[in-house]
Scaffold this motif. Sequence first.
Motif, PDB file in Angstrom:
ATOM      1  N   ALA A 129       0.836  -1.209   0.000  1.00 28.77           N
ATOM      2  CA  ALA A 129       0.000   0.000   0.000  1.00 28.77           C
ATOM      3  C   ALA A 129       0.867   1.255   0.000  1.00 28.77           C
ATOM      4  O   ALA A 129       0.582   2.225  -0.716  1.00 28.77           O
ATOM      5  CB  ALA A 129      -0.939  -0.009   1.203  1.00 28.77           C
ATOM      6  N   ARG A 130       1.937   1.225   0.776  1.00 32.49           N
ATOM      7  CA  ARG A 130       2.857   2.381   0.803  1.00 32.49           C
ATOM      8  C   ARG A 130       3.553   2.552  -0.546  1.00 32.49           C
ATOM      9  O   ARG A 130       3.795   3.677  -0.994  1.00 32.49           O
ATOM     10  CB  ARG A 130       3.877   2.211   1.913  1.00 32.49           C
ATOM     11  N   ALA A 131       3.908   1.440  -1.188  1.00 34.04           N
ATOM     12  CA  ALA A 131       4.558   1.517  -2.506  1.00 34.04           C
ATOM     13  C   ALA A 131       3.602   2.123  -3.537  1.00 34.04           C
ATOM     14  O   ALA A 131       4.010   2.941  -4.370  1.00 34.04           O
ATOM     15  CB  ALA A 131       5.029   0.133  -2.953  1.00 34.04           C
ATOM     16  N   LEU A 132       2.333   1.743  -3.473  1.00 35.87           N
ATOM     17  CA  LEU A 132       1.341   2.331  -4.375  1.00 35.87           C
ATOM     18  C   LEU A 132       1.201   3.825  -4.105  1.00 35.87           C
ATOM     19  O   LEU A 132       1.154   4.632  -5.036  1.00 35.87           O
ATOM     20  CB  LEU A 132      -0.012   1.629  -4.219  1.00 35.87           C
ATOM     21  N   ARG A 133       1.182   4.202  -2.833  1.00 33.51           N
ATOM     22  CA  ARG A 133       1.073   5.623  -2.489  1.00 33.51           C
ATOM     23  C   ARG A 133       2.283   6.398  -3.004  1.00 33.51           C
ATOM     24  O   ARG A 133       2.142   7.511  -3.535  1.00 33.51           O
ATOM     25  CB  ARG A 133       0.934   5.790  -0.979  1.00 33.51           C
ATOM     26  N   ALA A 134       3.461   5.830  -2.866  1.00 28.23           N
ATOM     27  CA  ALA A 134       4.675   6.500  -3.354  1.00 28.23           C
ATOM     28  C   ALA A 134       4.653   6.640  -4.869  1.00 28.23           C
ATOM     29  O   ALA A 134       5.018   7.685  -5.418  1.00 28.23           O
ATOM     30  CB  ALA A 134       5.918   5.742  -2.902  1.00 28.23           C
ATOM     31  N   LEU A 135       4.212   5.597  -5.561  1.00 30.22           N
ATOM     32  CA  LEU A 135       4.102   5.664  -7.026  1.00 30.22           C
ATOM     33  C   LEU A 135       3.097   6.734  -7.433  1.00 30.22           C
ATOM     34  O   LEU A 135       3.357   7.528  -8.340  1.00 30.22           O
ATOM     35  CB  LEU A 135       3.701   4.296  -7.590  1.00 30.22           C
ATOM     36  N   ALA A 136       1.962   6.779  -6.739  1.00 31.09           N
ATOM     37  CA  ALA A 136       0.937   7.785  -7.055  1.00 31.09           C
ATOM     38  C   ALA A 136       1.441   9.202  -6.792  1.00 31.09           C
ATOM     39  O   ALA A 136       1.071  10.136  -7.508  1.00 31.09           O
ATOM     40  CB  ALA A 136      -0.329   7.514  -6.259  1.00 31.09           C
ATOM     41  N   ALA A 137       2.294   9.366  -5.791  1.00 28.32           N
ATOM     42  CA  ALA A 137       2.849  10.695  -5.509  1.00 28.32           C
ATOM     43  C   ALA A 137       3.834  11.112  -6.596  1.00 28.32           C
ATOM     44  O   ALA A 137       3.865  12.274  -6.997  1.00 28.32           O
ATOM     45  CB  ALA A 137       3.536  10.707  -4.144  1.00 28.32           C
ATOM     46  N   ARG A 138       4.635  10.154  -7.082  1.00 32.55           N
ATOM     47  CA  ARG A 138       5.616  10.448  -8.137  1.00 32.55           C
ATOM     48  C   ARG A 138       4.965  10.600  -9.506  1.00 32.55           C
ATOM     49  O   ARG A 138       5.397  11.432 -10.303  1.00 32.55           O
ATOM     50  CB  ARG A 138       6.648   9.311  -8.248  1.00 32.55           C
ATOM     51  N   SER A 139       3.975   9.783  -9.767  1.00 33.58           N
ATOM     52  CA  SER A 139       3.387   9.690 -11.107  1.00 33.58           C
ATOM     53  C   SER A 139       1.877   9.511 -11.025  1.00 33.58           C
ATOM     54  O   SER A 139       1.351   8.448 -11.358  1.00 33.58           O
ATOM     55  CB  SER A 139       3.992   8.499 -11.855  1.00 33.58           C
TER      56      SER A 139
END
Length: 187
Positions: A88-98
């Motif tokens: 879930a954190r990885a998805l959030r980080a991806l969404a923040a970057r892209s």
Amino acid sequence: MPAPQRVSAGALVRAIHTIAERDGVDAVTMSAVAAAVGVRAPSLYKHAANRHELLRLAADDAAGELSAEIAALAEGSSDPRDVLAGAARALRALAARSPTVTTLLFCAPAPPAGPSPEAVAPVMTTLLGTMGTLAPDDPLSAARTLTAWAYGFCMMEQNGGFRQGGDVDAAFERGLEIVLRGLGDTR
């Protein structure tokens, strides 16, 4: 006559990604991407038949990035909650970057513009396998619940949906804790 310039898959994906994030998904066209990589539009047909296939290249790249992060989490921990929280954190980080390219993973403008089943399979395999230890009766529904909550949180965050004040990072962590606890409750 000079030889036509070749376009690497990496350069093509970077150009699609840049255009999508800067100008939106609708701006990703064969001619815009061709101009960004320094070729004429017909040269792109070796890589993609149309703009939806261009978008799929970016979606597949994002799915691959997410898959690699989640696989590393799964290899580094035997605790399913840690792996799922990390996903879930990885998805959030991806969404923040892209944010725009991340949207292609879940809400592409047309099915051919979304990620290919082959690109999503590693993410799903790890997610369902891990979720199966936490919610063995129905890992698919549990995985969908976690994904929907995490993606919904990310989109609200990206769109300024949290206007009540407070610490959004803390809210994400608390919500994640609640969702994971609920998914493991098999009463």
